[in-house]
Scaffold this motif. Structure first.
Motif, PDB file in Angstrom:
ATOM      1  N   MET A   1     -34.226  46.192  37.473  1.00 46.66           N
ATOM      2  CA  MET A   1     -34.322  46.690  38.836  1.00 46.66           C
ATOM      3  C   MET A   1     -35.142  47.975  38.851  1.00 46.66           C
ATOM      4  SD  MET A   1     -31.259  47.614  41.479  1.00 46.66           S
ATOM      5  CE  MET A   1     -30.400  48.610  40.275  1.00 46.66           C
ATOM      6  N   ALA A   2     -36.217  47.992  39.619  1.00 42.96           N
ATOM      7  CA  ALA A   2     -37.106  49.150  39.670  1.00 42.96           C
ATOM      8  C   ALA A   2     -36.904  49.910  40.973  1.00 42.96           C
ATOM      9  CB  ALA A   2     -38.553  48.706  39.538  1.00 42.96           C
ATOM     10  N   LEU A   3     -36.906  51.222  40.873  1.00 40.99           N
ATOM     11  CA  LEU A   3     -36.740  52.088  42.036  1.00 40.99           C
ATOM     12  C   LEU A   3     -38.068  52.740  42.394  1.00 40.99           C
ATOM     13  CD1 LEU A   3     -33.440  53.967  41.109  1.00 40.99           C
ATOM     14  CD2 LEU A   3     -33.680  51.937  42.525  1.00 40.99           C
ATOM     15  N   ASN A   4     -38.316  52.885  43.665  1.00 39.85           N
ATOM     16  CA  ASN A   4     -39.470  53.644  44.117  1.00 39.85           C
ATOM     17  C   ASN A   4     -39.052  55.112  44.236  1.00 39.85           C
ATOM     18  OD1 ASN A   4     -41.046  51.346  44.245  1.00 39.85           O
ATOM     19  ND2 ASN A   4     -40.574  50.976  46.405  1.00 39.85           N
ATOM     20  N   ILE A   5     -39.836  55.994  43.632  1.00 35.99           N
ATOM     21  CA  ILE A   5     -39.458  57.397  43.497  1.00 35.99           C
ATOM     22  C   ILE A   5     -40.563  58.307  44.013  1.00 35.99           C
ATOM     23  CG2 ILE A   5     -38.904  59.223  41.819  1.00 35.99           C
ATOM     24  CD1 ILE A   5     -37.685  57.132  40.043  1.00 35.99           C
ATOM     25  N   ALA A   6     -40.149  59.407  44.627  1.00 36.60           N
ATOM     26  CA  ALA A   6     -41.092  60.464  44.987  1.00 36.60           C
ATOM     27  C   ALA A   6     -40.638  61.757  44.322  1.00 36.60           C
ATOM     28  CB  ALA A   6     -41.156  60.646  46.497  1.00 36.60           C
ATOM     29  N   VAL A   7     -41.593  62.510  43.807  1.00 37.41           N
ATOM     30  CA  VAL A   7     -41.329  63.836  43.250  1.00 37.41           C
ATOM     31  C   VAL A   7     -41.975  64.850  44.188  1.00 37.41           C
ATOM     32  CG1 VAL A   7     -41.702  65.413  41.322  1.00 37.41           C
ATOM     33  CG2 VAL A   7     -41.211  62.991  40.880  1.00 37.41           C
ATOM     34  N   VAL A   8     -41.145  65.670  44.828  1.00 40.72           N
ATOM     35  CA  VAL A   8     -41.633  66.690  45.759  1.00 40.72           C
ATOM     36  C   VAL A   8     -41.769  68.011  45.013  1.00 40.72           C
ATOM     37  CG1 VAL A   8     -41.171  67.968  47.872  1.00 40.72           C
ATOM     38  CG2 VAL A   8     -40.565  65.541  47.719  1.00 40.72           C
ATOM     39  N   GLY A   9     -42.919  68.636  45.145  1.00 39.54           N
ATOM     40  CA  GLY A   9     -43.206  69.823  44.342  1.00 39.54           C
ATOM     41  C   GLY A   9     -43.801  69.423  43.008  1.00 39.54           C
ATOM     42  N   ALA A  10     -44.541  68.328  43.014  1.00 44.78           N
ATOM     43  CA  ALA A  10     -45.029  67.720  41.771  1.00 44.78           C
ATOM     44  C   ALA A  10     -46.054  68.566  41.038  1.00 44.78           C
ATOM     45  CB  ALA A  10     -45.622  66.341  42.060  1.00 44.78           C
ATOM     46  N   THR A  11     -46.693  69.503  41.724  1.00 41.46           N
ATOM     47  CA  THR A  11     -47.708  70.326  41.062  1.00 41.46           C
ATOM     48  C   THR A  11     -47.117  71.553  40.371  1.00 41.46           C
ATOM     49  OG1 THR A  11     -48.124  71.501  43.136  1.00 41.46           O
ATOM     50  CG2 THR A  11     -49.542  69.613  42.635  1.00 41.46           C
ATOM     51  N   GLY A  12     -45.833  71.825  40.584  1.00 41.78           N
ATOM     52  CA  GLY A  12     -45.179  72.953  39.931  1.00 41.78           C
ATOM     53  C   GLY A  12     -44.767  72.610  38.510  1.00 41.78           C
ATOM     54  N   ALA A  13     -44.315  73.625  37.763  1.00 41.65           N
ATOM     55  CA  ALA A  13     -43.944  73.423  36.357  1.00 41.65           C
ATOM     56  C   ALA A  13     -42.819  72.407  36.213  1.00 41.65           C
ATOM     57  CB  ALA A  13     -43.543  74.767  35.731  1.00 41.65           C
ATOM     58  N   VAL A  14     -41.798  72.507  37.056  1.00 43.78           N
ATOM     59  CA  VAL A  14     -40.667  71.572  36.966  1.00 43.78           C
ATOM     60  C   VAL A  14     -41.070  70.201  37.477  1.00 43.78           C
ATOM     61  CG1 VAL A  14     -38.328  71.081  37.767  1.00 43.78           C
ATOM     62  CG2 VAL A  14     -38.939  73.399  37.081  1.00 43.78           C
ATOM     63  N   GLY A  15     -41.841  70.144  38.544  1.00 41.33           N
ATOM     64  CA  GLY A  15     -42.290  68.853  39.062  1.00 41.33           C
ATOM     65  C   GLY A  15     -43.102  68.075  38.046  1.00 41.33           C
ATOM     66  N   LYS A  16     -44.016  68.754  37.363  1.00 43.33           N
ATOM     67  CA  LYS A  16     -44.793  68.094  36.306  1.00 43.33           C
ATOM     68  C   LYS A  16     -43.882  67.588  35.196  1.00 43.33           C
ATOM     69  CE  LYS A  16     -48.989  70.877  37.018  1.00 43.33           C
ATOM     70  NZ  LYS A  16     -49.831  71.963  36.469  1.00 43.33           N
ATOM     71  N   GLU A  17     -42.865  68.396  34.867  1.00 44.47           N
ATOM     72  CA  GLU A  17     -41.931  67.996  33.812  1.00 44.47           C
ATOM     73  C   GLU A  17     -41.109  66.787  34.242  1.00 44.47           C
ATOM     74  OE1 GLU A  17     -41.062  68.760  29.855  1.00 44.47           O
ATOM     75  OE2 GLU A  17     -42.422  69.875  31.146  1.00 44.47           O
ATOM     76  N   MET A  18     -40.771  66.713  35.516  1.00 48.77           N
ATOM     77  CA  MET A  18     -40.044  65.543  36.022  1.00 48.77           C
ATOM     78  C   MET A  18     -40.853  64.271  35.802  1.00 48.77           C
ATOM     79  SD  MET A  18     -38.430  66.954  39.596  1.00 48.77           S
ATOM     80  CE  MET A  18     -36.925  67.939  39.638  1.00 48.77           C
ATOM     81  N   LEU A  19     -42.147  64.321  36.132  1.00 44.78           N
ATOM     82  CA  LEU A  19     -43.004  63.150  35.927  1.00 44.78           C
ATOM     83  C   LEU A  19     -43.083  62.782  34.449  1.00 44.78           C
ATOM     84  CD1 LEU A  19     -45.896  64.050  38.403  1.00 44.78           C
ATOM     85  CD2 LEU A  19     -44.213  62.215  38.682  1.00 44.78           C
ATOM     86  N   THR A  20     -43.213  63.791  33.597  1.00 40.90           N
ATOM     87  CA  THR A  20     -43.284  63.553  32.149  1.00 40.90           C
ATOM     88  C   THR A  20     -42.017  62.897  31.634  1.00 40.90           C
ATOM     89  OG1 THR A  20     -44.773  65.435  31.814  1.00 40.90           O
ATOM     90  CG2 THR A  20     -43.528  64.676  29.903  1.00 40.90           C
ATOM     91  N   ILE A  21     -40.861  63.396  32.071  1.00 34.40           N
ATOM     92  CA  ILE A  21     -39.586  62.894  31.556  1.00 34.40           C
ATOM     93  C   ILE A  21     -39.283  61.504  32.102  1.00 34.40           C
ATOM     94  CG2 ILE A  21     -37.090  63.309  31.567  1.00 34.40           C
ATOM     95  CD1 ILE A  21     -37.746  66.302  31.385  1.00 34.40           C
ATOM     96  N   LEU A  22     -39.627  61.240  33.350  1.00 37.26           N
ATOM     97  CA  LEU A  22     -39.460  59.878  33.877  1.00 37.26           C
ATOM     98  C   LEU A  22     -40.196  58.874  32.992  1.00 37.26           C
ATOM     99  CD1 LEU A  22     -39.937  60.500  37.702  1.00 37.26           C
ATOM    100  CD2 LEU A  22     -37.868  59.565  36.641  1.00 37.26           C
ATOM    101  N   ALA A  23     -41.408  59.238  32.565  1.00 32.82           N
ATOM    102  CA  ALA A  23     -42.199  58.353  31.705  1.00 32.82           C
ATOM    103  C   ALA A  23     -41.613  58.292  30.296  1.00 32.82           C
ATOM    104  CB  ALA A  23     -43.645  58.827  31.660  1.00 32.82           C
ATOM    105  N   GLU A  24     -41.238  59.440  29.742  1.00 34.89           N
ATOM    106  CA  GLU A  24     -40.700  59.486  28.378  1.00 34.89           C
ATOM    107  C   GLU A  24     -39.431  58.658  28.226  1.00 34.89           C
ATOM    108  OE1 GLU A  24     -42.193  63.922  26.897  1.00 34.89           O
ATOM    109  OE2 GLU A  24     -40.083  63.533  27.260  1.00 34.89           O
TER     110      GLU A  24
END
Length: 341
Positions: A1-24
Motif C-alpha cells: 500500500m503506497a501513500l501520497n505524501i507532501a513535505v512542507v518546508g522541503a527546502t529547509g535543513a529538516v525538510g531535506k532530511e525528511m526526503l532523504t530518510i523517506l528514501a533511505e
C-alpha cells in the motif's frame, strides 16, 4: 500500500532530511511532493535517485495526499495544518505550535506509540522538541524498570537546531576569527564561534528559557506527568548533533550495570560505554551525524543522591531530533492502519 505524501518546508535543513530518510527507509510512498513558499518554486531537491521540483504551498491541492510532513515553522503550521487536516490528510508537524494542545498527540514512537490509540481528533500529530526526543528515548526503559522521580539535564545543542542560518553563522564567524574580520552576531544573541551561549529561545518570567520549559512540559506529556525535570539548555559551536548530560533520581534501586543491560536492549538506543583509559568508548556529536540511533554513553551511579544515575545522551538532531522521528510516526500510522492510501 503506497501513500501520497507532501513535505512542507522541503527546502529547509529538516525538510531535506525528511526526503532523504523517506528514501533511505524505503517508505511505501506513491507520489512525493516537495512544498515551500512561492520564492522556492522550481528549486530541485533530491529524493533517493529522483529529483523533485518544489511546488507552491499556497496553491497545492492537499486532497491529493494522505500524509503531510510539516517543517515550516510554527506560524505556517498554525495557519496551514488545520486546513490540510480539513482536506483529509494527517499532518505530522515538527514545530512547537501544537505540542501542548491536549487534543494533539505528542509522539516519540519508541516511547508512547499507544497515545495514538486515543485518536487524532484534529488530524494533527506533533513532533517533540529535538532534545526532548533523545532524552525520553533513553529515559523510557529506565522509568519502566525503576520509576523516575526527578531528572536534571544540561543540553549542549548544535547550531543546526537554529536552522541553516545558525550553521551559516558558525561557519562565517569561525572564518572571520581566522582572518581577523569583525564578528557580527545575527542568528544568535552572542558570538557562537569558539563560544557557548546558555540561552536558546526567549527568557520566561522565572528566568528559564522557552527551550528549557519545552523539555519540562513535553517530557511530562510524553513520559509521565509525575516526573520532575529541570533543564539548562546551551548552544555550542557544533554544526550537527545534540548532547544531553542527564542526572536521574529513581524511586527504586538501580545499578549502572543493570541500567546498561536495560539500555542495551531498548529500542532506538545504541549503548557505547567503556570507561577504559587504554580503549575508551563514548559518543560525541561528530559520530552521531547521519545515524538513526540515540547513543548513550558514560552510564554511572550518582552517589550524591539515593538511587541516582548519570547518562551522556547524543543524537543527530536533524534526524532523530526531527526528520527521523516524523518519518517513524508516519510508519507507525501505516502499521496501525490509521492512515490508508
Amino acid at each position: 500500500m503506497a501513500l501520497n505524501i507532501a513535505v512542507v518546508g522541503a527546502t529547509g535543513a529538516v525538510g531535506k532530511e525528511m526526503l532523504t530518510i523517506l528514501a533511505e527507509r524505503l517508505f511505501p510512498a506513491g507520489e512525493v511532493h516537495a512544498l515551500a513558499s512561492r520564492r522556492s518554486v522550481g528549486t530541485e531537491l533530491s529524493y533517493g535517485d529522483k529529483t523533485l521540483k518544489c511546488k507552491d504551498l499556497e496553491t497545492f491541492d492537499f486532497s491529493s495526499v494522505d500524509l503531510v510532513l510539516m517543517s515550516a515553522g510554527g506560524d505556517v503550521s498554525k495557519e496551514w495544518s488545520p486546513k490540510i487536516a480539513k482536506a483529509g490528510a494527517i499532518v505530522v508537524d515538527n514545530s512547537s505550535a501544537w505540542r501542548m494542545d491536549p487534543d494533539v498527540p505528542l509522539i516519540v514512537p519508541e516511547v508512547n506509540a499507544d497515545a495514538l490509540d486515543d485518536g487524532i481528533r484534529k488530524g494533527i500529530i506533533a513532533n517533540p522538541n529535538c532534545s526532548t526526543i533523545q532524552t525520553v528515548v533513553a529515559l523510557k526503559p529506565l522509568h519502566d524498570a525503576a520509576v523516575i522521580n526527578r531528572v536534571s539535564v544540561a543540553t549542549y545543542q548544535s547550531t543546526s537546531g537554529a536552522g541553516a542560518e545558525g550553521m551559516d553563522e558558525l561557519w562565517k564567524q569561525t572564518r572571520a576569527i581566522y582572518v581577523n574580520d569583525p564578528i557580527e552576531p545575527q542568528a544568535f544573541i552572542k558570538q557562537i564561534a569558539f563560544n557557548v551561549i546558555p540561552k536558546i529561545d526567549v527568557f520566561m518570567e522565572d528566568g528559564s528559557t522557552k527551550e528549557e520549559w519545552k523539555m519540562v512540559v513535553e517530557t511530562k506529556k510524553i513520559l509521565d506527568p509525575k516526573i520532575k525535570l529541570f533543564a539548562t539548555c546551551a548552544r555550542v559551536p557544533v554544526f550537527v548533533g545534540h548532547c544531553v548530560a542527564t542526572h536521574i533520581e529513581f524511586e527504586n534501586e538501580i545499578s549502572a550495570k543493570k541500567a546498561r543491560s536495560i539500555l542495551r536492549e531498548a529500542p532506538g538506543i545504541m549503548l557505547i560505554d567503556r570507561a577504559d583509559e587504554e580503549d575508551p568508548a563514548f559518543v560525541t556529536p561528530v559520530e552521531s551525524v547521519g545515524e538513526f540511533a540515540t547513543f548513550v554513553s558514560r552510564v554511572r551511579e550518582d552517589p550524591t543522591v539515593e538511587n541516582g544515575l548519570a547518562l551522556w545522551i547524543v543524537s543527530d538532531n536533524l534526524r532523530k531530533g526531527a526528520a527521523l522521528n516524523a518519518v517513524q510516526i508516519a510508519e507507525l500510522l501505516l502499521n496501525k492502519g490509521i492512515v490508508k492510501a
